[in-house]
Design a protein around this motif. Structure first.
Motif, PDB file in Angstrom:
ATOM      1  N   ALA A 212      56.935 -18.573 -29.716  1.00  0.00           N
ATOM      2  CA  ALA A 212      56.796 -17.131 -29.946  1.00  0.00           C
ATOM      3  C   ALA A 212      55.577 -16.838 -30.811  1.00  0.00           C
ATOM      4  CB  ALA A 212      58.052 -16.578 -30.593  1.00  0.00           C
ATOM      5  N   ALA A 213      55.369 -17.648 -31.854  1.00  0.00           N
ATOM      6  CA  ALA A 213      54.216 -17.430 -32.734  1.00  0.00           C
ATOM      7  C   ALA A 213      52.909 -17.601 -31.972  1.00  0.00           C
ATOM      8  CB  ALA A 213      54.278 -18.394 -33.912  1.00  0.00           C
ATOM      9  N   ARG A 214      52.835 -18.634 -31.153  1.00  0.00           N
ATOM     10  CA  ARG A 214      51.602 -18.858 -30.394  1.00  0.00           C
ATOM     11  C   ARG A 214      51.378 -17.754 -29.365  1.00  0.00           C
ATOM     12  NH1 ARG A 214      52.091 -25.445 -30.145  1.00  0.00           N
ATOM     13  NH2 ARG A 214      50.588 -25.833 -31.835  1.00  0.00           N
ATOM     14  N   ARG A 215      52.447 -17.260 -28.779  1.00  0.00           N
ATOM     15  CA  ARG A 215      52.320 -16.167 -27.813  1.00  0.00           C
ATOM     16  C   ARG A 215      51.763 -14.914 -28.489  1.00  0.00           C
ATOM     17  NH1 ARG A 215      57.198 -16.105 -26.339  1.00  0.00           N
ATOM     18  NH2 ARG A 215      57.910 -14.356 -27.593  1.00  0.00           N
ATOM     19  N   LEU A 216      52.271 -14.607 -29.684  1.00  0.00           N
ATOM     20  CA  LEU A 216      51.783 -13.441 -30.412  1.00  0.00           C
ATOM     21  C   LEU A 216      50.312 -13.606 -30.799  1.00  0.00           C
ATOM     22  CD1 LEU A 216      54.892 -12.784 -32.664  1.00  0.00           C
ATOM     23  CD2 LEU A 216      53.933 -11.168 -31.028  1.00  0.00           C
ATOM     24  N   LEU A 217      49.956 -14.787 -31.279  1.00  0.00           N
ATOM     25  CA  LEU A 217      48.570 -15.025 -31.671  1.00  0.00           C
ATOM     26  C   LEU A 217      47.633 -14.974 -30.469  1.00  0.00           C
ATOM     27  CD1 LEU A 217      49.105 -17.933 -34.243  1.00  0.00           C
ATOM     28  CD2 LEU A 217      48.472 -15.566 -34.768  1.00  0.00           C
ATOM     29  N   ASP A 218      48.074 -15.545 -29.360  1.00  0.00           N
ATOM     30  CA  ASP A 218      47.237 -15.548 -28.152  1.00  0.00           C
ATOM     31  C   ASP A 218      47.030 -14.138 -27.606  1.00  0.00           C
ATOM     32  OD1 ASP A 218      46.996 -18.279 -28.296  1.00  0.00           O
ATOM     33  OD2 ASP A 218      48.505 -18.706 -26.768  1.00  0.00           O
ATOM     34  N   GLY A 219      47.954 -13.228 -27.922  1.00  0.00           N
ATOM     35  CA  GLY A 219      47.847 -11.859 -27.431  1.00  0.00           C
ATOM     36  C   GLY A 219      46.930 -10.974 -28.252  1.00  0.00           C
ATOM     37  N   LEU A 220      46.395 -11.511 -29.359  1.00  0.00           N
ATOM     38  CA  LEU A 220      45.502 -10.726 -30.209  1.00  0.00           C
ATOM     39  C   LEU A 220      44.050 -10.958 -29.828  1.00  0.00           C
ATOM     40  CD1 LEU A 220      47.168 -11.437 -33.680  1.00  0.00           C
ATOM     41  CD2 LEU A 220      47.362  -9.342 -32.324  1.00  0.00           C
ATOM     42  N   PRO A 221      43.203  -9.942 -29.935  1.00  0.00           N
ATOM     43  CA  PRO A 221      41.783 -10.144 -29.639  1.00  0.00           C
ATOM     44  C   PRO A 221      41.103 -11.048 -30.663  1.00  0.00           C
ATOM     45  CG  PRO A 221      42.171  -7.935 -30.500  1.00  0.00           C
ATOM     46  CD  PRO A 221      43.521  -8.542 -30.242  1.00  0.00           C
ATOM     47  N   ALA A 222      41.653 -11.070 -31.890  1.00  0.00           N
ATOM     48  CA  ALA A 222      41.124 -11.922 -32.959  1.00  0.00           C
ATOM     49  C   ALA A 222      42.202 -12.057 -34.018  1.00  0.00           C
ATOM     50  CB  ALA A 222      39.850 -11.323 -33.554  1.00  0.00           C
ATOM     51  N   VAL A 223      42.092 -13.092 -34.843  1.00  0.00           N
ATOM     52  CA  VAL A 223      43.037 -13.260 -35.952  1.00  0.00           C
ATOM     53  C   VAL A 223      42.348 -13.060 -37.300  1.00  0.00           C
ATOM     54  CG1 VAL A 223      44.601 -14.777 -34.691  1.00  0.00           C
ATOM     55  CG2 VAL A 223      42.687 -15.781 -35.954  1.00  0.00           C
ATOM     56  N   HIS A 224      41.026 -13.133 -37.324  1.00  0.00           N
ATOM     57  CA  HIS A 224      40.276 -12.962 -38.568  1.00  0.00           C
ATOM     58  C   HIS A 224      40.435 -11.535 -39.085  1.00  0.00           C
ATOM     59  CE1 HIS A 224      37.125 -14.430 -41.339  1.00  0.00           C
ATOM     60  NE2 HIS A 224      36.733 -13.165 -41.364  1.00  0.00           N
ATOM     61  N   ASP A 225      40.859 -11.417 -40.356  1.00  0.00           N
ATOM     62  CA  ASP A 225      41.025 -10.117 -41.021  1.00  0.00           C
ATOM     63  C   ASP A 225      42.064  -9.223 -40.360  1.00  0.00           C
ATOM     64  OD1 ASP A 225      39.217 -10.662 -43.044  1.00  0.00           O
ATOM     65  OD2 ASP A 225      37.509  -9.827 -41.968  1.00  0.00           O
ATOM     66  N   GLN A 226      42.994  -9.810 -39.616  1.00  0.00           N
ATOM     67  CA  GLN A 226      44.086  -9.041 -39.028  1.00  0.00           C
ATOM     68  C   GLN A 226      45.313  -9.109 -39.947  1.00  0.00           C
ATOM     69  OE1 GLN A 226      43.841  -7.110 -36.156  1.00  0.00           O
ATOM     70  NE2 GLN A 226      41.697  -7.633 -36.562  1.00  0.00           N
ATOM     71  N   PRO A 227      46.115  -8.052 -39.990  1.00  0.00           N
ATOM     72  CA  PRO A 227      47.286  -8.059 -40.887  1.00  0.00           C
ATOM     73  C   PRO A 227      48.336  -9.058 -40.443  1.00  0.00           C
ATOM     74  CG  PRO A 227      47.310  -6.118 -39.478  1.00  0.00           C
ATOM     75  CD  PRO A 227      45.986  -6.789 -39.249  1.00  0.00           C
ATOM     76  N   LEU A 228      49.000  -9.634 -41.424  1.00  0.00           N
ATOM     77  CA  LEU A 228      50.019 -10.639 -41.137  1.00  0.00           C
ATOM     78  C   LEU A 228      51.200 -10.045 -40.374  1.00  0.00           C
ATOM     79  CD1 LEU A 228      50.599 -13.626 -41.551  1.00  0.00           C
ATOM     80  CD2 LEU A 228      51.638 -13.063 -43.758  1.00  0.00           C
ATOM     81  N   ARG A 229      51.383  -8.735 -40.462  1.00  0.00           N
ATOM     82  CA  ARG A 229      52.504  -8.113 -39.756  1.00  0.00           C
ATOM     83  C   ARG A 229      52.424  -8.315 -38.242  1.00  0.00           C
ATOM     84  NH1 ARG A 229      49.582  -3.567 -41.519  1.00  0.00           N
ATOM     85  NH2 ARG A 229      48.533  -2.424 -39.840  1.00  0.00           N
ATOM     86  N   GLU A 230      51.239  -8.624 -37.726  1.00  0.00           N
ATOM     87  CA  GLU A 230      51.108  -8.900 -36.291  1.00  0.00           C
ATOM     88  C   GLU A 230      52.001 -10.060 -35.860  1.00  0.00           C
ATOM     89  OE1 GLU A 230      49.578  -7.166 -34.142  1.00  0.00           O
ATOM     90  OE2 GLU A 230      48.209  -5.911 -35.318  1.00  0.00           O
ATOM     91  N   LEU A 231      52.341 -10.914 -36.813  1.00  0.00           N
ATOM     92  CA  LEU A 231      53.160 -12.089 -36.516  1.00  0.00           C
ATOM     93  C   LEU A 231      54.638 -11.740 -36.375  1.00  0.00           C
ATOM     94  CD1 LEU A 231      52.607 -15.129 -36.168  1.00  0.00           C
ATOM     95  CD2 LEU A 231      53.010 -15.407 -38.612  1.00  0.00           C
ATOM     96  N   PHE A 232      55.010 -10.515 -36.691  1.00  0.00           N
ATOM     97  CA  PHE A 232      56.422 -10.136 -36.723  1.00  0.00           C
ATOM     98  C   PHE A 232      56.722  -9.006 -35.733  1.00  0.00           C
ATOM     99  CE2 PHE A 232      55.286 -12.030 -40.741  1.00  0.00           C
ATOM    100  CZ  PHE A 232      56.309 -12.940 -40.947  1.00  0.00           C
ATOM    101  N   ARG A 233      56.088  -9.046 -34.581  1.00  0.00           N
ATOM    102  CA  ARG A 233      56.294  -8.018 -33.573  1.00  0.00           C
ATOM    103  C   ARG A 233      57.439  -8.349 -32.623  1.00  0.00           C
ATOM    104  NH1 ARG A 233      52.715  -4.019 -33.279  1.00  0.00           N
ATOM    105  NH2 ARG A 233      50.739  -4.188 -34.429  1.00  0.00           N
TER     106      ARG A 233
END
Length: 203
Positions: free
Chosen positions: A151-172
């Motif tokens: 699930a964590a990898r799926r969420l990260l892969d769905g983001l255009p970038a992870v640099h300077d993105q809020p950690l809340r993206e990990l809890f969708r």
């Protein structure tokens, strides 16, 4: 509740610049490293956390990846905890291994005792993607959390970038909360916090 260390890895992220700990030192790895290596009892802030994790895992071979000065680094450095978490996942050993990853902050010296409860809550409900701690004041603690690796990898892969993105993206995904104590959630951000940590050593 069930708790297991089988199939578990831990990513410890050292976020921020440490400027609140040493405002005169300016931003950068040196100040952050100084915070994490600040003396705490017979160890350091980061050392106390790692010793607690070692005691919990009791030689069961749980991989622990530290992201920060002296360890794995996100590229470019200073991208925030989400980028640090992504870098930690990329540094996990290859091959059959973890299906759950615990995310902790490097400046939370007493977080290790909360890990079994996080894992037990995640194991108790297969529908959950993640669990995270909630302190006695009702504040969510995303750097005290456990995640299903897929699930964590799926969420990260769905983001255009992870640099300077809020950690809340990990809890969708589907997330549950687990109560953690003030001691477990104590993070050392400034010298006063270090004093409180020293007072909590025997707590």
């Amino acid at each position: 509740m069930r708790e297991t260390s089988a199939g578990v890895a831990v990513v410890v992220v050292a976020g921020g610049s440490g400027r609140r700990f040493d405002p005169s030192g300016g931003p950068g790895d040196g100040v952050l490293a100084a915070k994490l290596t600040a003396p705490l009892g017979g160890s350091t802030v980061l050392g106390t956390l790692l010793e607690g994790l070692d005691e919990w895992s009791a030689g069961r071979g749980v991989p622990v990846v530290v992201v920060g000065p002296g360890g794995v680094r996100e590229d470019p450095p200073g991208g925030g905890p989400l980028a640090g978490f992504a870098a930690g996942l990329a540094a996990l050993p290859e091959g059959p291994g973890a299906d759950v990853v615990v995310l902790l902050g490097a400046d939370q010296p007493f977080a290790a005792p909360a890990v079994p409860r996080l894992l037990a809550a995640l194991a108790a409900d297969p529908s959950l993607d993640a669990v995270l701690g909630v302190d006695p004041d009702g504040r969510r603690q995303p750097l005290l959390s456990a995640h299903r690796l897929t699930a964590a990898r799926r969420l990260l892969d769905g983001l255009p970038a992870v640099h300077d993105q809020p950690l809340r993206e990990l809890f969708r995904g589907r997330v549950a909360e687990v109560a953690v104590s003030a001691r477990e959630s104590l993070d050392v951000d400034d010298p006063d916090d270090l004093v409180r940590a020293a007072e909590a050593l025997d707590g």
